[in-house]
Write a protein that holds these residues in place. Structure first.
Motif, PDB file in Angstrom:
ATOM      1  N   ASP A 152       6.304  11.435   3.238  1.00  0.00           N
ATOM      2  CA  ASP A 152       5.495  10.900   2.145  1.00  0.00           C
ATOM      3  C   ASP A 152       5.455   9.391   2.260  1.00  0.00           C
ATOM      4  O   ASP A 152       5.962   8.804   3.225  1.00  0.00           O
ATOM      5  CB  ASP A 152       6.054  11.330   0.779  1.00  0.00           C
ATOM      6  CG  ASP A 152       7.538  11.011   0.633  1.00  0.00           C
ATOM      7  OD1 ASP A 152       8.030  10.114   1.350  1.00  0.00           O
ATOM      8  OD2 ASP A 152       8.201  11.670  -0.184  1.00  0.00           O
ATOM      9  N   GLY A 153       4.845   8.760   1.244  1.00  0.00           N
ATOM     10  CA  GLY A 153       4.705   7.313   1.273  1.00  0.00           C
ATOM     11  C   GLY A 153       6.036   6.592   1.262  1.00  0.00           C
ATOM     12  O   GLY A 153       6.190   5.555   1.926  1.00  0.00           O
ATOM     13  N   ALA A 154       7.026   7.106   0.521  1.00  0.00           N
ATOM     14  CA  ALA A 154       8.327   6.437   0.468  1.00  0.00           C
ATOM     15  C   ALA A 154       9.016   6.468   1.827  1.00  0.00           C
ATOM     16  O   ALA A 154       9.632   5.474   2.253  1.00  0.00           O
ATOM     17  CB  ALA A 154       9.207   7.110  -0.596  1.00  0.00           C
ATOM     18  N   THR A 155       8.926   7.593   2.543  1.00  0.00           N
ATOM     19  CA  THR A 155       9.547   7.694   3.858  1.00  0.00           C
ATOM     20  C   THR A 155       8.862   6.759   4.850  1.00  0.00           C
ATOM     21  O   THR A 155       9.536   6.059   5.619  1.00  0.00           O
ATOM     22  CB  THR A 155       9.464   9.143   4.370  1.00  0.00           C
ATOM     23  OG1 THR A 155      10.012  10.023   3.388  1.00  0.00           O
ATOM     24  CG2 THR A 155      10.225   9.297   5.669  1.00  0.00           C
ATOM     25  N   PHE A 156       7.542   6.727   4.816  1.00  0.00           N
ATOM     26  CA  PHE A 156       6.799   5.829   5.706  1.00  0.00           C
ATOM     27  C   PHE A 156       7.138   4.374   5.395  1.00  0.00           C
ATOM     28  O   PHE A 156       7.334   3.554   6.300  1.00  0.00           O
ATOM     29  CB  PHE A 156       5.296   6.085   5.533  1.00  0.00           C
ATOM     30  CG  PHE A 156       4.434   5.479   6.616  1.00  0.00           C
ATOM     31  CD1 PHE A 156       4.978   4.876   7.756  1.00  0.00           C
ATOM     32  CD2 PHE A 156       3.049   5.531   6.509  1.00  0.00           C
ATOM     33  CE1 PHE A 156       4.169   4.344   8.742  1.00  0.00           C
ATOM     34  CE2 PHE A 156       2.236   4.993   7.493  1.00  0.00           C
ATOM     35  CZ  PHE A 156       2.806   4.391   8.610  1.00  0.00           C
ATOM     36  N   LEU A 157       7.243   4.030   4.109  1.00  0.00           N
ATOM     37  CA  LEU A 157       7.591   2.668   3.713  1.00  0.00           C
ATOM     38  C   LEU A 157       8.971   2.281   4.234  1.00  0.00           C
ATOM     39  O   LEU A 157       9.175   1.172   4.736  1.00  0.00           O
ATOM     40  CB  LEU A 157       7.539   2.533   2.187  1.00  0.00           C
ATOM     41  CG  LEU A 157       7.997   1.194   1.604  1.00  0.00           C
ATOM     42  CD1 LEU A 157       7.134   0.054   2.116  1.00  0.00           C
ATOM     43  CD2 LEU A 157       7.955   1.235   0.076  1.00  0.00           C
ATOM     44  N   ALA A 158       9.932   3.207   4.123  1.00  0.00           N
ATOM     45  CA  ALA A 158      11.286   2.921   4.613  1.00  0.00           C
ATOM     46  C   ALA A 158      11.277   2.649   6.120  1.00  0.00           C
ATOM     47  O   ALA A 158      11.979   1.752   6.610  1.00  0.00           O
ATOM     48  CB  ALA A 158      12.222   4.079   4.281  1.00  0.00           C
ATOM     49  N   ASP A 199      -1.998  11.610   3.140  1.00  0.00           N
ATOM     50  CA  ASP A 199      -2.067  10.190   2.793  1.00  0.00           C
ATOM     51  C   ASP A 199      -1.361   9.337   3.836  1.00  0.00           C
ATOM     52  O   ASP A 199      -1.803   8.224   4.155  1.00  0.00           O
ATOM     53  CB  ASP A 199      -1.431   9.963   1.415  1.00  0.00           C
ATOM     54  CG  ASP A 199      -2.355  10.365   0.281  1.00  0.00           C
ATOM     55  OD1 ASP A 199      -3.530  10.667   0.556  1.00  0.00           O
ATOM     56  OD2 ASP A 199      -1.894  10.383  -0.870  1.00  0.00           O
ATOM     57  N   VAL A 200      -0.235   9.834   4.375  1.00  0.00           N
ATOM     58  CA  VAL A 200       0.485   9.106   5.421  1.00  0.00           C
ATOM     59  C   VAL A 200      -0.408   8.941   6.647  1.00  0.00           C
ATOM     60  O   VAL A 200      -0.455   7.878   7.264  1.00  0.00           O
ATOM     61  CB  VAL A 200       1.793   9.846   5.785  1.00  0.00           C
ATOM     62  CG1 VAL A 200       2.405   9.275   7.066  1.00  0.00           C
ATOM     63  CG2 VAL A 200       2.790   9.744   4.634  1.00  0.00           C
ATOM     64  N   VAL A 248       0.848  -1.201   0.000  1.00  0.00           N
ATOM     65  CA  VAL A 248       0.000   0.000   0.000  1.00  0.00           C
ATOM     66  C   VAL A 248       0.882   1.250   0.000  1.00  0.00           C
ATOM     67  O   VAL A 248       0.670   2.189  -0.770  1.00  0.00           O
ATOM     68  CB  VAL A 248      -0.942   0.000   1.220  1.00  0.00           C
ATOM     69  CG1 VAL A 248      -1.640   1.357   1.361  1.00  0.00           C
ATOM     70  CG2 VAL A 248      -1.983  -1.100   1.083  1.00  0.00           C
ATOM     71  N   LEU A 249       1.901   1.258   0.869  1.00  0.00           N
ATOM     72  CA  LEU A 249       2.794   2.417   0.933  1.00  0.00           C
ATOM     73  C   LEU A 249       3.637   2.534  -0.332  1.00  0.00           C
ATOM     74  O   LEU A 249       3.967   3.638  -0.767  1.00  0.00           O
ATOM     75  CB  LEU A 249       3.689   2.314   2.164  1.00  0.00           C
ATOM     76  CG  LEU A 249       2.964   2.439   3.513  1.00  0.00           C
ATOM     77  CD1 LEU A 249       3.932   2.232   4.667  1.00  0.00           C
ATOM     78  CD2 LEU A 249       2.285   3.799   3.635  1.00  0.00           C
TER      79      LEU A 249
END
Length: 729
Positions: free
Chosen positions: A276-282, A209-210, A131-132
């Motif tokens: 953002d989504g990439a930071t949350f995913l990391a 979105d986060v 999702v992220l």
């Protein structure tokens, strides 16, 4: 004008723009409906989203919807529902604006949560990561989803045994918000997942979105959303004024680091969340590594309707039988007999009542323990929610005491009727008299037969309901031999599959397919996925073609790379073939790391030799021995080189021709002046003429013998030059 909901039944069987056939209604929301359809031109199954017809009359909405559809189609990512086409079907009944999207064969995250309640940590991680990844892809191209919720997370089949997670509805909310249907005084979105800034100012960003993704993770871990209320505005008020609680306050035993991640992603201050989504995913991936959370498969949920109950698997029945509910008169009871019955329509419930706080998890229950939630009679738990529009000014009229307690987020079990009691028979009028003693033996015999028949029936029932099923054990982290033994002990047949992994050591089990806890027929095969360790650079020998080397590198799940700047000359390897790999074969790398292919440029060219003064034959022979192709480049005068010998080469000596191996040879056309001394004037003139020179006679006292000449004998002059001869009588 007729809405999509009113026209929905009439759309079945329709052909949009003479191409897309509408087959069946899949889902319906406040602004659109989604149908299963067929692209008759490409014979491809698709999903067709048809917007409510009241928006089709707004030209600005249609224009922005088309732009947003194009923007959404630019997101090329495996976890984003692909957009194939967009159009407007014009008919006398009204224009229908539609999107044609990829059809995902499965259900939604809402279906999975409704069926299972709180998800265990490995499954929650397995879903939130794709999702992220989808949100990160959208944020990279400047798109904000604005409506992240379980209904927009699709889980479907991919291939024969794989599962895919995809996020849908990209770009739609932005188009609606820009079409004049909202303003600064209107809140648009799904209220349970709205960020505080969307509620207060309408500002939507990647951090919003986060926030919604953080609520999504909270709901997966607890089975419920953090806030509920008597109306959507009450929930919106709580997003603005309250902090999201830690998930462990509802489900005991969750790791503190996981609590901290959810709380940080749902901060009311947007700047305190991941960017953002990439930071949350990391951060999620980093936490997975720190907690050593195993990777698990994702079950594909069956799409459910609000008026249906979920069938219960044999394993769930056993868990229910082993579960003891807390001593509470208000807790929902579970009738085990009902679990084996077919799904029945839910009973219509009265008006929802305020929700009491959830019942705490019993001590020692662990993360995956069944959660008992107190549900008042007549309360309908929060289920799938659609995008809503609310007046932002109404928030100011809400008092803090009007805010309701957290949402349950689970379907309510129907009331269980009390067991019937049969009053004991009492002797009286019409009661049969006791049997004679002679009949007692017969009664005993029939009793034994009845017990035997019931035992056999019970055994057969147990076998078909539960006995022939075996539960897949947990094998992650075990050696290959231990994992195979665990599966064998569970009457399951292990089929080994080795895959590279960055973190799990070689020979250690990663997961099973189907995943742990799944019910499988005894003796059936279960895929045991074992790590082969980090991928290694394959052994590609010198002289291999570049295409074969690339295929071998990709086969090792690494990325081949070509760089002309590192290619090398080689006397042994033909030009265009592989010289070596960098790093060398056998080196361990992470999945997807780059391996450079060093390609041969052929033999290294040797410098052109200095051939000045050599004869043409000598020069040509030497150049050919070095691999060059010599050719005559003409003649020129050089007073230092005899005629017919080499003056220079092109390229000049020392230089190496690039690409072409040809070397031009320039010869001298100089003429050596002959010695005509002692000759008479006529003879001297003839000798000079034969050498290509002109004679000029200067006689002293009459023509006689030559006593001098200019230029002197042996001088090199250009052909046709004049030579003065001096004579005496």
């Amino acid at each position: 004008m007729t809405s999509v909901d009113e026209r929905g039944a009439g759309l079945i069987g329709a052909l949009l723009e003479q191409r897309y056939r509408v087959d069946a209604l899949l889902a319906h929301g406040g602004m659109s409906s989604v149908y299963r359809g067929l692209d008759t031109r490409l014979d491809r199954r698709v999903a067709i989203k048809v917007m409510d017809s009241r928006f089709a009359d707004d030209r600005s909405f249609v224009d922005r919807f088309e732009r947003e559809a194009r923007s959404a189609a630019k997101i090329h990512h495996p976890n984003v529902v692909a957009v194939h086409d967009q159009g407007v079907d014009r008919s006398p009944g009204g224009d229908l604006v539609y999107l044609v999207m990829e059809l995902v064969d499965g259900g939604t995250l809402r279906d999975l949560i409704s069926a299972r309640g709180a998800l265990d940590i490995p499954l929650a991680f397995a879903i939130i990561e794709p999702v992220l990844a989808a949100l990160a892809a959208a944020h990279r191209v400047g798109l904000v989803h604005r409506d992240v919720k379980p209904e927009n997370v699709l889980i479907g089949h991919e291939g024969e045994r794989g599962t895919t997670v995809k996020v849908g509805d990209f770009g739609l909310v932005r188009a609606v918000a820009s079409a004049g249907t909202t303003s600064s005084s209107v809140i648009l979105g799904t209220v349970a997942y709205l960020s505080p800034e969307q509620v207060t100012t309408g500002n939507a960003s990647a951090r919003g979105d986060v926030y919604s993704a953080g609520i999504l993770l909270y709901e997966m871990l607890t089975g419920l959303t953090p806030y509920t209320g008597d109306n959507p505005l009450s929930i919106a008020y709580r997003h603005v004024n309250d902090d999201i609680p830690a998930p462990s306050m509802t489900v005991a035993g969750l790791p503190p680091a996981l609590d901290e991640l959810v709380v940080r992603a749902t901060r009311r201050d947007a700047s305190a969340r991941p960017a953002d989504g990439a930071t949350f995913l990391a951060e999620v991936q980093s936490l997975r590594a720190r907690l050593a959370v195993p990777r698990v498969g994702i079950p594909v949920p069956a799409p459910t309707l609000a008026d249906r109950t979920m069938p219960v698997a044999p394993m769930e029945l056993r868990r229910a039988q082993a579960w003891s509910p807390p001593d509470s008169t208000t807790a929902t009871k579970l009738n085990l007999a009902d679990l084996t019955q077919p799904a029945t329509p839910a009973v219509a419930l009265p008006t929802p009542l305020p929700t009491p706080p959830p019942t705490p998890v019993p001590s020692g229950a662990g993360v995956n323990a069944t959660i008992v939630r107190q549900v008042p009679a007549g309360f309908t738990a929060a289920g799938p929610q659609g995008t809503r529009a609310m007046l932002r000014t109404d928030l100011d009229r809400l008092a803090p005491q009007e805010v309701g307690p957290p949402s349950l987020g689970l379907p309510m079990a129907g009331p269980v009727p009390p067991p019937r009691r049969t009053p004991p028979a009492t002797p009286g009028r019409g009661t049969a008299a006791p049997a004679p003693r002679a009949r007692r033996g017969t009664l005993v015999l029939w009793s034994l037969v009845t017990v035997l028949v019931l035992a056999i029936a019970g055994s057969v029932t147990w076998w078909f309901v539960d006995g022939r099923w075996s539960t897949v054990p947990e094998v992650a982290g075990r050696s290959t031999e231990e994992a195979q033994k665990l599966l064998l002990d569970s009457d399951l047949r292990a089929e080994l599959r080795r895959v590279p992994d960055n973190e799990v050591a070689a020979g250690v089990a990663i997961r099973t397919e189907p995943d742990r806890g799944a019910d499988v027929l005894r003796g059936e095969p279960v895929t045991l996925v074992v790590s082969s360790g980090r991928p290694k650079v394959p052994d590609v020998r010198a002289g291999t073609s570049v295409a074969a080397a690339e295929e071998a590198i990709r086969g090792a799940q690494l990325q081949p790379g070509l760089d002309d700047g590192i290619n090398e000359y080689s006397d042994e390897v033909d030009k265009g073939k592989v010289v070596r790999l960098d790093p060398e074969p056998g080196t361990e790398l992470k999945l997807g790391e780059r391996v450079e292919i060093v390609v041969s440029k052929g033999p290294e060219p040797k410098p052109v030799p200095d051939l000045r003064g050599k004869t043409r034959e000598e020069a040509f022979a030497e150049l050919e021995s070095l691999g060059y192709a010599p050719f005559d480049l003409g003649k020129e005068f050089d007073e230092d080189i005899d005629g017919g010998r080499v003056v220079r080469t092109d390229p000049s000596s020392g230089n190496v021709p690039e690409g072409d191996k040809r070397v031009g040879v320039v010869l001298s056309d100089a003429v050596t002046v002959p010695d005509v001394g002692g000759r008479n004037a006529e003879e001297a003139s003839d000798i000079l003429a034969s050498a290509g020179l002109q004679a000029e006679v200067q006689a002293f006292g009459g023509t006689g013998r030559v006593f001098g000449q200019n230029p002197p004998p042996g001088s090199r002059v250009q052909s046709g030059s004049r030579v003065v001869i001096f004579t005496l009588p």
